[in-house]
Design a protein around this motif. Structure first.
Motif, PDB file in Angstrom:
ATOM      1  N   TYR A  32      11.710   6.639  36.701  1.00 53.74           N
ATOM      2  CA  TYR A  32      11.178   5.724  35.682  1.00 53.74           C
ATOM      3  C   TYR A  32      12.178   4.659  35.261  1.00 53.74           C
ATOM      4  O   TYR A  32      11.810   3.508  35.030  1.00 53.74           O
ATOM      5  N   GLY A  35       4.792   5.548  34.761  1.00 57.30           N
ATOM      6  CA  GLY A  35       5.502   5.055  35.919  1.00 57.30           C
ATOM      7  C   GLY A  35       5.248   5.927  37.141  1.00 57.30           C
ATOM      8  O   GLY A  35       4.709   7.029  37.025  1.00 57.30           O
ATOM      9  N   PRO A  36       5.665   5.467  38.286  1.00 53.59           N
ATOM     10  CA  PRO A  36       6.286   4.162  38.522  1.00 53.59           C
ATOM     11  C   PRO A  36       5.283   3.015  38.636  1.00 53.59           C
ATOM     12  O   PRO A  36       5.685   1.860  38.728  1.00 53.59           O
ATOM     13  N   ALA A  57       5.718   0.103  35.315  1.00 52.54           N
ATOM     14  CA  ALA A  57       7.171   0.217  35.202  1.00 52.54           C
ATOM     15  C   ALA A  57       7.630   0.082  33.754  1.00 52.54           C
ATOM     16  O   ALA A  57       6.983  -0.570  32.927  1.00 52.54           O
TER      17      ALA A  57
END
Length: 353
Positions: free
Chosen positions: A251, A152-153, A156
Motif C-alpha cells: 500500500y 489498494g493497490p 493507491a
C-alpha cells in the motif's frame, strides 16, 4: 454458502458454544503472555483455523487473502438481526445504512456512526464487516453508515483517506435526508479503518467541523512500529508481523507515502477540538501498544479519551459475533459504550478487563 462452509460453520458454532472448561480441555494448556490469558474459545478457534490452514490474516496472493478474510468473516459473524438495512451511494462510494429496530430513515435528530472497515488497506468491504455493523447498530440504538472506501493497490494511497473525508462531508450535507443530527455524527473503524477514522477526526478538527465522538477499535497508528506487543504477538494470533509487512509494502510504495502523517498518527501535532475518543485494544494483538500510545497522544493533546483493553482478545475480535462468547461479549460492551458516546460526553479514564 457452499456445503463445506456450512459444515465448518456448524462445527465451529457447536464447539465454541461448549462450556469454557470443555473448551480449555480441547485447546490444551492456557496461552499466557504478558500476564494475560487468552480466552479459551479464541484459543480453540485459532487451533481449529490452524488445522484448516486458515489461521492467519493474509494469503499467498492478494486475491487469496481477500477471499480468506471474507470466508472467515462469514463463518465468525453469522447472521445478525437488525431493524433495517439499505444500500446507499455516499460521495460516489458504495455504502450500507444500518437502522436498529425502532429507528427509521426519516427520523430526525438521530446520532450516526460513520464506519470504516479494517483489512490492512488492501482487504475488506461492506460484506466483511456486515455482522459487526449490525451488532453495533442494533445493540447501541445508534444507526451505522458503513462506507466502502477504495482499497489498494487498485486505489493507491491516499485514496482511502480522501474517500473518508469526502464521506464525512457528504453525510453532513445530507444530514436531513438521513435523519441525522449534524452535531451527533461520529466516526469509527477497526484496524486500518481505525487509522482512517482517527485521521478523519483530525482533519475535521483542523477544518472546524464538529464531531460528536470517535470509536477506534485496535487502530494502527505507527507504520514503523517497534513495540513489545509486535514482538510478543506477531505470530500465530491471526494478525502477523509478516502480513503487516506485506500490507505496508503493497500500500505504501514510496518513502514519501511511508512518511505521510496520515499513517504516522503518533507524530501528528493534534489540533484542538478533537472529538471525544473511545479507544479499544486487544491484549493479544500486535497493534495493542501503538493503539494505546495513540490514546495517550490524544490525552496529551487535551482530548477526552477512554481506553479499554480487552485483555483476553485477539486482533479481529470485532468480527467474531456469531460464534463463541468472549468476543461477542466484548463487542456488546463496545456497543453499550457507543450508546453513551452518542448521547453525552464522558471524562478521561482507562480500563483493562
Amino acid at each position: 454458502m457452499d456445503l463445506r462452509a456450512t459444515i465448518e460453520g456448524g462445527a465451529l458454532k457447536t464447539l465454541l458454544s461448549l462450556p469454557a472448561t470443555v473448551q480449555r480441555a480441547l485447546s490444551g494448556r492456557p496461552l499466557v503472555l504478558d500476564g494475560q490469558t487468552l480466552a479459551p474459545d479464541l484459543q480453540l478457534l485459532l487451533g481449529m483455523q490452524k488445522l484448516a490452514r486458515r489461521g492467519e490474516l493474509g494469503g499467498a496472493s492478494l486475491e487469496a487473502g481477500r477471499a480468506a478474510l471474507s470466508a472467515n468473516a462469514a463463518l465468525a459473524g453469522g447472521r445478525q438481526p437488525i431493524g433495517a438495512v439499505r444500500d446507499l451511494v455516499v460521495a460516489g462510494l458504495p455504502a450500507r445504512h444500518y437502522l436498529p429496530h425502532g429507528a427509521h430513515a426519516a427520523d430526525q435528530g438521530t446520532p450516526l456512526l460513520l464506519f470504516f472497515h479494517g483489512g490492512g488497506f488492501l482487504y475488506g468491504d461492506l460484506d466483511s464487516h456486515d455482522a459487526p455493523c449490525r451488532v453495533l447498530a442494533e445493540e447501541s440504538g445508534v444507526p451505522v453508515l458503513a462506507v466502502d472506501y477504495g482499497v489498494g493497490p487498485e486505489a493507491a494511497f491516499p485514496a482511502a483517506f480522501d474517500d473518508a473525508e469526502a464521506a464525512l462531508r457528504w453525510v453532513r450535507d445530507h444530514a436531513d435526508e438521513l435523519g441525522v443530527d449534524p452535531d451527533r455524527i461520529g466516526v469509527g473503524g477497526d484496524s486500518a479503518g481505525g487509522n482512517i477514522a482517527a485521521w478523519t477526526a483530525i482533519a475535521a478538527a483542523r477544518d472546524g467541523i464538529p464531531l460528536a465522538f470517535q470509536l477506534l477499535v485496535y487502530p494502527c497508528t505507527d507504520i514503523d512500529r517497534d513495540t513489545e506487543s509486535l514482538r510478543l504477538f506477531g505470530e500465530g494470533l491471526y494478525l502477523t508481523a509478516e502480513s503487516m509487512d506485506m500490507f505496508t509494502a503493497t500500500y505504501l510504495t514510496t518513502p514519501e507515502a511511508r512518511a505521510d502523517e496520515r499513517v504516522n498518527l503518533l507524530d501528528v501535532a493534534l489540533p484542538p477540538g478533537l472529538a471525544p475518543a473511545y479507544v479499544v485494544t486487544a491484549g493479544f494483538d500486535p497493534l495493542r501498544d501503538e493503539g494505546e500510545a495513540y490514546a495517550r497522544h490524544l490525552v496529551e493533546a487535551g482530548a477526552e479519551v477512554e481506553l479499554r483493553r480487552f485483555v483476553d482478545q485477539i486482533h479481529g475480535f470485532l468480527n467474531i459475533v456469531g460464534v463463541g462468547r468472549s468476543s461477542r461479549a466484548a463487542v456488546l460492551e463496545i456497543a453499550g459504550r457507543l450508546r453513551e458516546l452518542a448521547t453525552a460526553r464522558g471524562g478521561t479514564r482507562a480500563a483493562d478487563g
